[in-house]
Design a protein around this motif. Structure first.
Motif, PDB file in Angstrom:
ATOM      1  N   VAL A 117       1.440  -2.286   1.927  1.00 49.32           N
ATOM      2  CA  VAL A 117       2.816  -1.502   2.302  1.00 49.32           C
ATOM      3  C   VAL A 117       3.188  -0.824   1.086  1.00 49.32           C
ATOM      4  O   VAL A 117       3.972   0.159   1.098  1.00 49.32           O
ATOM      5  CB  VAL A 117       4.020  -2.565   2.685  1.00 49.32           C
ATOM      6  N   GLU A 118       3.117  -1.498  -0.056  1.00 52.00           N
ATOM      7  CA  GLU A 118       3.633  -1.010  -1.643  1.00 52.00           C
ATOM      8  C   GLU A 118       2.688   0.154  -1.717  1.00 52.00           C
ATOM      9  O   GLU A 118       3.432   1.241  -2.223  1.00 52.00           O
ATOM     10  CB  GLU A 118       3.202  -1.986  -2.701  1.00 52.00           C
TER      11      GLU A 118
ATOM     12  N   ALA B 151       5.520   1.527   4.696  1.00 46.26           N
ATOM     13  CA  ALA B 151       5.865   0.358   5.774  1.00 46.26           C
ATOM     14  C   ALA B 151       5.378   0.983   6.978  1.00 46.26           C
ATOM     15  O   ALA B 151       5.153   0.415   7.978  1.00 46.26           O
ATOM     16  CB  ALA B 151       7.339   0.193   5.733  1.00 46.26           C
TER      17      ALA B 151
ATOM     18  N   GLN C 276       2.403  -0.974   8.748  1.00 51.81           N
ATOM     19  CA  GLN C 276       2.485  -2.086   9.227  1.00 51.81           C
ATOM     20  C   GLN C 276       3.253  -2.214  10.468  1.00 51.81           C
ATOM     21  O   GLN C 276       4.023  -1.461  10.574  1.00 51.81           O
ATOM     22  CB  GLN C 276       3.412  -2.909   8.031  1.00 51.81           C
TER      23      GLN C 276
END
Ligand code: ADP
Length: 206
Positions: free
Chosen positions: A53-54, A58, A61
């Protein structure tokens, strides 16, 4: 107690790695499967998810916290650099989890299933012996077409991108031919198991 020895099981797509690993497990051998570990790392709550995600955002996900595999497949198909970055996140974690699981194993040896064993120096250093599951190419193509619902050219292009069979045969310490029936596979696994029990136990005692 000495650490269990590690037999690395490898082979091309559809050669029968999973089928062979199941036969070893049926004989009571501890099996560590790097594909399963990779999957767990990107499942809901998986250790790789915060890093993914980083790096990718996002949007990769799903609501349940797992990796959006379809979206990631599309991205890495379009951008080879993204594939490298994803692998840079996953590979060290898979290796770490493999080593942690292997460290728990009691007994003479454990089986570590690594599709790209010969391509990876890190895994080659982890294994004490390599076992190639080999298969007649025509049989392999037919099995993958059936299992994955792919066309013959699709299967052949995946196989062409993998390390050639002849090279793998040269690098392997041991080979099982899985061109026959599942019972023939089981018999060969039993023979290798007996061999590993005696030869690797001796090596441990040294
Ligand atoms: P891999 O894990 O190497 O990709 P699998 O073990 O999944 O390969 O085998 C590929 C496919 O062929 C699966 O559908 C499996 O059930 C089938 N298969 C494997 N070995 C045999 C065999 N000896 N006889 C018949 N089918 C087999």
């Amino acid at each position: 107690m000495a650490a269990a020895k590690v037999v690395g099981l490898t082979g091309g797509i559809g050669s029968g790695k999973s089928a062979a690993a199941r036969c070893f497990a049926d004989l009571g051998v501890a099996v560590v499967d790097t594909d399963e570990l990779s999957h767990a790392l990107t499942a809901p709550g998986g250790r790789a998810m915060p890093l993914i995600v980083e790096r990718f955002g996002a949007g990769f996900q799903r609501a349940d916290g797992a990796l959006d595999r379809q979206r990631m497949r599309e991205l890495v198909f379009e951008q080879p650099e993204a594939r490298k970055e994803l692998e840079a996140i996953l590979h060290p974690l898979i290796l770490e989890d493999s080593l942690a699981q292997l460290a728990q194993v009691e007994g003479t040896y454990a089986l570590l299933v690594v599709p790209l064993l010969f391509e990876s120096q890190a895994y080659r250093e982890v294994v004490d012996r390599s076992l190639l599951i080999d298969c007649d190419e025509e049989v392999q193509v037919a099995r993958v077409m059936q299992r994955n619902g792919l066309s013959e050219p699709q299967v052949r292009s995946i196989m062409a991108a993998q390390m050639p069979r002849a090279v793998k045969r040269q690098l392997a310490d041991d080979i099982i031919d899985n061109s026959g029936t599942l019972s023939e596979l089981a018999l060969q696994v039993e023979a290798k198991h007996r061999y590993y029990l005696s030869s690797l136990a001796r090596a441990r005692g040294q």
